[in-house]
Motif scaffolding. Structure first.
Motif, PDB file in Angstrom:
ATOM      1  N   VAL A   1       0.831  -1.197   0.000  1.00 48.74           N
ATOM      2  CA  VAL A   1       0.000   0.000   0.000  1.00 48.74           C
ATOM      3  C   VAL A   1       0.871   1.254   0.000  1.00 48.74           C
ATOM      4  O   VAL A   1       0.588   2.215  -0.698  1.00 48.74           O
ATOM      5  CB  VAL A   1      -0.954  -0.003   1.223  1.00 48.74           C
ATOM      6  N   ALA A   2       1.946   1.265   0.766  1.00 47.44           N
ATOM      7  CA  ALA A   2       2.766   2.466   0.937  1.00 47.44           C
ATOM      8  C   ALA A   2       3.612   2.802  -0.282  1.00 47.44           C
ATOM      9  O   ALA A   2       3.753   3.972  -0.623  1.00 47.44           O
ATOM     10  CB  ALA A   2       3.672   2.315   2.156  1.00 47.44           C
ATOM     11  N   VAL A   3       4.163   1.835  -0.950  1.00 44.82           N
ATOM     12  CA  VAL A   3       5.071   2.106  -2.073  1.00 44.82           C
ATOM     13  C   VAL A   3       4.398   2.910  -3.180  1.00 44.82           C
ATOM     14  O   VAL A   3       4.945   3.914  -3.628  1.00 44.82           O
ATOM     15  CB  VAL A   3       5.713   0.803  -2.605  1.00 44.82           C
ATOM     16  N   PRO A   4       3.201   2.537  -3.642  1.00 45.19           N
ATOM     17  CA  PRO A   4       2.577   3.374  -4.665  1.00 45.19           C
ATOM     18  C   PRO A   4       2.309   4.797  -4.186  1.00 45.19           C
ATOM     19  O   PRO A   4       2.408   5.745  -4.953  1.00 45.19           O
ATOM     20  CB  PRO A   4       1.265   2.657  -4.983  1.00 45.19           C
ATOM     21  N   LEU A   5       1.989   4.974  -2.923  1.00 48.07           N
ATOM     22  CA  LEU A   5       1.750   6.312  -2.399  1.00 48.07           C
ATOM     23  C   LEU A   5       3.018   7.139  -2.403  1.00 48.07           C
ATOM     24  O   LEU A   5       2.988   8.328  -2.701  1.00 48.07           O
ATOM     25  CB  LEU A   5       1.175   6.234  -0.976  1.00 48.07           C
ATOM     26  N   LEU A   6       4.128   6.527  -2.070  1.00 43.89           N
ATOM     27  CA  LEU A   6       5.396   7.250  -2.035  1.00 43.89           C
ATOM     28  C   LEU A   6       5.897   7.597  -3.423  1.00 43.89           C
ATOM     29  O   LEU A   6       6.546   8.611  -3.615  1.00 43.89           O
ATOM     30  CB  LEU A   6       6.456   6.417  -1.303  1.00 43.89           C
ATOM     31  N   SER A   7       5.590   6.781  -4.391  1.00 44.07           N
ATOM     32  CA  SER A   7       6.115   7.021  -5.728  1.00 44.07           C
ATOM     33  C   SER A   7       5.186   7.843  -6.600  1.00 44.07           C
ATOM     34  O   SER A   7       5.555   8.225  -7.696  1.00 44.07           O
ATOM     35  CB  SER A   7       6.409   5.687  -6.420  1.00 44.07           C
ATOM     36  N   SER A   8       3.958   8.118  -6.133  1.00 44.59           N
ATOM     37  CA  SER A   8       3.039   8.885  -6.963  1.00 44.59           C
ATOM     38  C   SER A   8       3.434  10.355  -6.950  1.00 44.59           C
ATOM     39  O   SER A   8       3.938  10.864  -5.961  1.00 44.59           O
ATOM     40  CB  SER A   8       1.598   8.714  -6.485  1.00 44.59           C
ATOM     41  N   PRO A   9       3.215  11.057  -8.065  1.00 45.53           N
ATOM     42  CA  PRO A   9       3.596  12.460  -8.125  1.00 45.53           C
ATOM     43  C   PRO A   9       2.705  13.303  -7.230  1.00 45.53           C
ATOM     44  O   PRO A   9       1.595  12.927  -6.894  1.00 45.53           O
ATOM     45  CB  PRO A   9       3.377  12.818  -9.606  1.00 45.53           C
ATOM     46  N   ALA A  10       3.213  14.477  -6.858  1.00 41.87           N
ATOM     47  CA  ALA A  10       2.422  15.399  -6.052  1.00 41.87           C
ATOM     48  C   ALA A  10       1.206  15.856  -6.847  1.00 41.87           C
ATOM     49  O   ALA A  10       1.249  15.934  -8.065  1.00 41.87           O
ATOM     50  CB  ALA A  10       3.285  16.607  -5.679  1.00 41.87           C
ATOM     51  N   GLN A  11       0.141  16.132  -6.153  1.00 39.88           N
ATOM     52  CA  GLN A  11      -1.057  16.647  -6.801  1.00 39.88           C
ATOM     53  C   GLN A  11      -1.211  18.116  -6.469  1.00 39.88           C
ATOM     54  O   GLN A  11      -1.227  18.488  -5.308  1.00 39.88           O
ATOM     55  CB  GLN A  11      -2.300  15.876  -6.335  1.00 39.88           C
ATOM     56  N   ALA A  12      -1.285  18.920  -7.479  1.00 32.68           N
ATOM     57  CA  ALA A  12      -1.534  20.342  -7.288  1.00 32.68           C
ATOM     58  C   ALA A  12      -3.018  20.596  -7.428  1.00 32.68           C
ATOM     59  O   ALA A  12      -3.680  19.929  -8.223  1.00 32.68           O
ATOM     60  CB  ALA A  12      -0.755  21.145  -8.326  1.00 32.68           C
ATOM     61  N   ALA A  13      -3.514  21.538  -6.679  1.00 32.47           N
ATOM     62  CA  ALA A  13      -4.948  21.799  -6.679  1.00 32.47           C
ATOM     63  C   ALA A  13      -5.426  22.369  -8.008  1.00 32.47           C
ATOM     64  O   ALA A  13      -6.555  22.135  -8.409  1.00 32.47           O
ATOM     65  CB  ALA A  13      -5.324  22.755  -5.559  1.00 32.47           C
ATOM     66  N   SER A  14      -4.580  23.102  -8.692  1.00 34.17           N
ATOM     67  CA  SER A  14      -5.051  23.796  -9.887  1.00 34.17           C
ATOM     68  C   SER A  14      -5.072  22.941 -11.149  1.00 34.17           C
ATOM     69  O   SER A  14      -5.635  23.356 -12.154  1.00 34.17           O
ATOM     70  CB  SER A  14      -4.220  25.054 -10.121  1.00 34.17           C
ATOM     71  N   PHE A  15      -4.485  21.763 -11.102  1.00 36.66           N
ATOM     72  CA  PHE A  15      -4.518  20.875 -12.270  1.00 36.66           C
ATOM     73  C   PHE A  15      -4.153  19.464 -11.846  1.00 36.66           C
ATOM     74  O   PHE A  15      -3.649  19.238 -10.756  1.00 36.66           O
ATOM     75  CB  PHE A  15      -3.578  21.363 -13.382  1.00 36.66           C
ATOM     76  N   ASN A  16      -4.411  18.522 -12.721  1.00 36.82           N
ATOM     77  CA  ASN A  16      -4.138  17.111 -12.468  1.00 36.82           C
ATOM     78  C   ASN A  16      -2.698  16.803 -12.900  1.00 36.82           C
ATOM     79  O   ASN A  16      -2.370  16.886 -14.082  1.00 36.82           O
ATOM     80  CB  ASN A  16      -5.137  16.259 -13.254  1.00 36.82           C
ATOM     81  N   CYS A  17      -1.864  16.413 -11.947  1.00 38.39           N
ATOM     82  CA  CYS A  17      -0.457  16.134 -12.256  1.00 38.39           C
ATOM     83  C   CYS A  17      -0.293  14.929 -13.192  1.00 38.39           C
ATOM     84  O   CYS A  17       0.726  14.822 -13.873  1.00 38.39           O
ATOM     85  CB  CYS A  17       0.340  15.921 -10.979  1.00 38.39           C
ATOM     86  N   ASP A  18      -1.264  14.052 -13.228  1.00 40.37           N
ATOM     87  CA  ASP A  18      -1.182  12.929 -14.163  1.00 40.37           C
ATOM     88  C   ASP A  18      -1.219  13.411 -15.608  1.00 40.37           C
ATOM     89  O   ASP A  18      -0.817  12.687 -16.518  1.00 40.37           O
ATOM     90  CB  ASP A  18      -2.332  11.947 -13.924  1.00 40.37           C
ATOM     91  N   ARG A  19      -1.700  14.623 -15.824  1.00 42.58           N
ATOM     92  CA  ARG A  19      -1.783  15.181 -17.175  1.00 42.58           C
ATOM     93  C   ARG A  19      -0.814  16.348 -17.381  1.00 42.58           C
ATOM     94  O   ARG A  19      -1.005  17.154 -18.300  1.00 42.58           O
ATOM     95  CB  ARG A  19      -3.217  15.650 -17.435  1.00 42.58           C
ATOM     96  N   ALA A  20       0.188  16.455 -16.530  1.00 44.99           N
ATOM     97  CA  ALA A  20       1.161  17.542 -16.644  1.00 44.99           C
ATOM     98  C   ALA A  20       1.880  17.436 -17.985  1.00 44.99           C
ATOM     99  O   ALA A  20       2.562  16.459 -18.258  1.00 44.99           O
ATOM    100  CB  ALA A  20       2.159  17.490 -15.496  1.00 44.99           C
ATOM    101  N   ALA A  21       1.704  18.452 -18.813  1.00 48.20           N
ATOM    102  CA  ALA A  21       2.260  18.409 -20.162  1.00 48.20           C
ATOM    103  C   ALA A  21       3.399  19.407 -20.349  1.00 48.20           C
ATOM    104  O   ALA A  21       4.363  19.122 -21.051  1.00 48.20           O
ATOM    105  CB  ALA A  21       1.157  18.686 -21.182  1.00 48.20           C
ATOM    106  N   THR A  22       3.292  20.571 -19.739  1.00 46.78           N
ATOM    107  CA  THR A  22       4.312  21.599 -19.941  1.00 46.78           C
ATOM    108  C   THR A  22       5.452  21.433 -18.941  1.00 46.78           C
ATOM    109  O   THR A  22       5.303  20.778 -17.917  1.00 46.78           O
ATOM    110  CB  THR A  22       3.712  23.006 -19.776  1.00 46.78           C
TER     111      THR A  22
END
Length: 124
Positions: A20-41
């Motif tokens: 459970v912990a490993v995926p949480l530690l390796s996931s990117p930070a989430q910013a409130a203003s946009f979805n980091c999974d779709r960070a393009a720039t």
């Protein structure tokens, strides 16, 4: 036999906890203003790569919302924010640069909101 059972349960709990912990530690930070999974720039990727900058992005989004609510006409605030974003994306290519630019922009937006609030209080 009892010790073996306890040890087996402890090992299982450790394995499940790590799963459970490993995926949480390796996931990117989430910013409130946009979805980091779709960070393009580059700017979005830098924000998502740094937890402190991601939180600052959330703070900027909140300051922007406060400024929009404080404005009698929010369109100039929107226009200035779009211009600020474009200029910042063009000139900032590091986390340090973005942190500085964000801090300055948050101060500008908060200052605007405070001025608007003072003027509204005087009018009452």
């Amino acid at each position: 036999m009892h010790n073996r059972s306890v040890m087996s349960r402890l090992k299982l709990n450790l394995i499940l906890g790590a799963a459970v912990a490993v995926p949480l530690l390796s996931s990117p930070a989430q910013a409130a203003s946009f979805n980091c999974d779709r960070a393009a720039t580059k700017m979005e990727q830098l924000i998502c790569s740094d937890a402190a900058l991601s939180r600052t992005d959330e703070n900027l989004a909140a300051a922007y919302e406060r400024a929009l609510k404080a404005a009698s006409d929010p369109e100039p605030i929107r226009k200035l924010q779009r211009e600020w974003l474009a200029d910042t994306a063009k000139h900032c290519d590091s986390v340090a640069c973005l942190k500085n630019a964000y801090a300055q922009r948050i101060m500008q937006l908060d200052s605007f909101s405070a001025r608007q609030e003072r003027q509204a209080n005087k009018a009452r």
